[in-house]
Design an enzyme around this catalytic site. Structure first.
Site, mmCIF file in Angstrom:
data_model
loop_
_atom_site.group_PDB
_atom_site.id
_atom_site.type_symbol
_atom_site.label_atom_id
_atom_site.label_comp_id
_atom_site.label_asym_id
_atom_site.label_seq_id
_atom_site.Cartn_x
_atom_site.Cartn_y
_atom_site.Cartn_z
ATOM 1 N N ASP A 47 0.867 -1.171 0.000
ATOM 2 C CA ASP A 47 0.000 0.000 0.000
ATOM 3 C C ASP A 47 0.903 1.220 0.000
ATOM 4 O O ASP A 47 2.111 1.113 0.296
ATOM 5 C CB ASP A 47 -0.917 0.000 1.235
ATOM 6 C CG ASP A 47 -1.986 1.086 1.161
ATOM 7 O OD1 ASP A 47 -2.573 1.281 0.078
ATOM 8 O OD2 ASP A 47 -2.224 1.758 2.181
ATOM 9 N N ASP A 105 -2.062 3.148 -6.256
ATOM 10 C CA ASP A 105 -0.795 2.602 -5.743
ATOM 11 C C ASP A 105 0.127 2.206 -6.891
ATOM 12 O O ASP A 105 1.325 2.497 -6.870
ATOM 13 C CB ASP A 105 -1.057 1.385 -4.849
ATOM 14 C CG ASP A 105 -1.816 1.734 -3.590
ATOM 15 O OD1 ASP A 105 -1.508 2.762 -2.978
ATOM 16 O OD2 ASP A 105 -2.729 0.968 -3.225
ATOM 17 N N TYR A 171 -2.258 3.286 11.559
ATOM 18 C CA TYR A 171 -3.139 3.254 10.390
ATOM 19 C C TYR A 171 -2.407 2.676 9.179
ATOM 20 O O TYR A 171 -2.939 1.815 8.466
ATOM 21 C CB TYR A 171 -3.637 4.671 10.084
ATOM 22 C CG TYR A 171 -4.430 4.798 8.815
ATOM 23 C CD1 TYR A 171 -5.807 4.625 8.808
ATOM 24 C CD2 TYR A 171 -3.798 5.101 7.606
ATOM 25 C CE1 TYR A 171 -6.537 4.748 7.638
ATOM 26 C CE2 TYR A 171 -4.520 5.220 6.428
ATOM 27 C CZ TYR A 171 -5.892 5.047 6.445
ATOM 28 O OH TYR A 171 -6.601 5.162 5.285
ATOM 29 N N ASP A 175 -3.197 -0.911 7.161
ATOM 30 C CA ASP A 175 -3.593 -0.920 5.754
ATOM 31 C C ASP A 175 -3.070 -2.127 4.991
ATOM 32 O O ASP A 175 -3.576 -2.432 3.908
ATOM 33 C CB ASP A 175 -3.131 0.371 5.059
ATOM 34 C CG ASP A 175 -4.235 1.406 4.953
ATOM 35 O OD1 ASP A 175 -5.353 1.163 5.439
ATOM 36 O OD2 ASP A 175 -3.972 2.471 4.366
#
Length: 184
Positions: A47, A105, A171, A175
């Site tokens: 990610d 991405d 966070y 992911d």
């Protein structure tokens, strides 16, 4: 109802831990290259976090990588040094790359490395094909399939500021924490 991404009905995947992910913050070229070299064979989850405001091209700030062994790295993209090892990983046809909503991405990783990922699995596309709806958010898919609730507090965050906050790092690690399990 739990839905699987495969056509047959395999045994339900084991539920990943609900504990916060253990991850490495990587901010030197040596540690980044060592982490990439130490990844076991098999799929790798990826990610990115980036800034697109006030710029024609997105500015890559963070790369998150989860190996098949469960190790997670949150990488300061500004401090990766040579991009060749990451490009080699992205272009390796023997390793599946797992993303959620892969298009941005892939775009930014290509811009960053000059390499286009091959053997890509997109959990968002797979979810759409198995009845979870179009453009299902990662947090919703993790809740529906894995049964875990993830905070969604850093969706809009300034990833260019250093040092990153503990909430940003958590966070970022989350992911990629469940992408392998979603792939199953």
């Amino acid at each position: 109802m739990r839905k699987s991404f495969s056509r047959s009905t395999p045994p339900a995947p084991s539920r990943p831990s609900s504990a916060p992910p253990v991850f490495d913050w990587i901010d030197t070229p040596e540690r980044f290259h060592a982490f990439l070299a130490s990844l076991p064979g098999g799929p790798v989850a990826l990610d990115t976090e980036f800034i697109r405001e006030n710029s024609y091209y997105a500015q890559l700030e963070i790369i998150q990588i989860a190996g098949a062994d469960g190790r997670i790295a949150v990488v300061d993209a500004r401090k990766t040094g040579s991009r060749a090892p990451l490009a080699a990983l992205l272009e390796d046809p023997a390793r599946e790359k797992i993303f959620h909503s892969a298009s941005q991405d892939i775009e930014i990783l290509h811009q960053f490395t000059g390499a286009a990922p091959v053997e890509v699995f997109d959990t968002q596309l797979a979810a759409a094909m198995t009845g979870h709806g179009l453009q299902t958010a990662y947090v919703n898919l993790v809740r529906e399939i894995i049964g875990r609730r993830l905070p969604n507090t850093q969706t809009v965050s300034d990833w260019s500021r250093r040092p990153l906050t503990a909430d940003q790092l958590l966070y970022a690690a989350q992911d990629v924490q469940y992408l392998h399990a979603l792939r199953e």
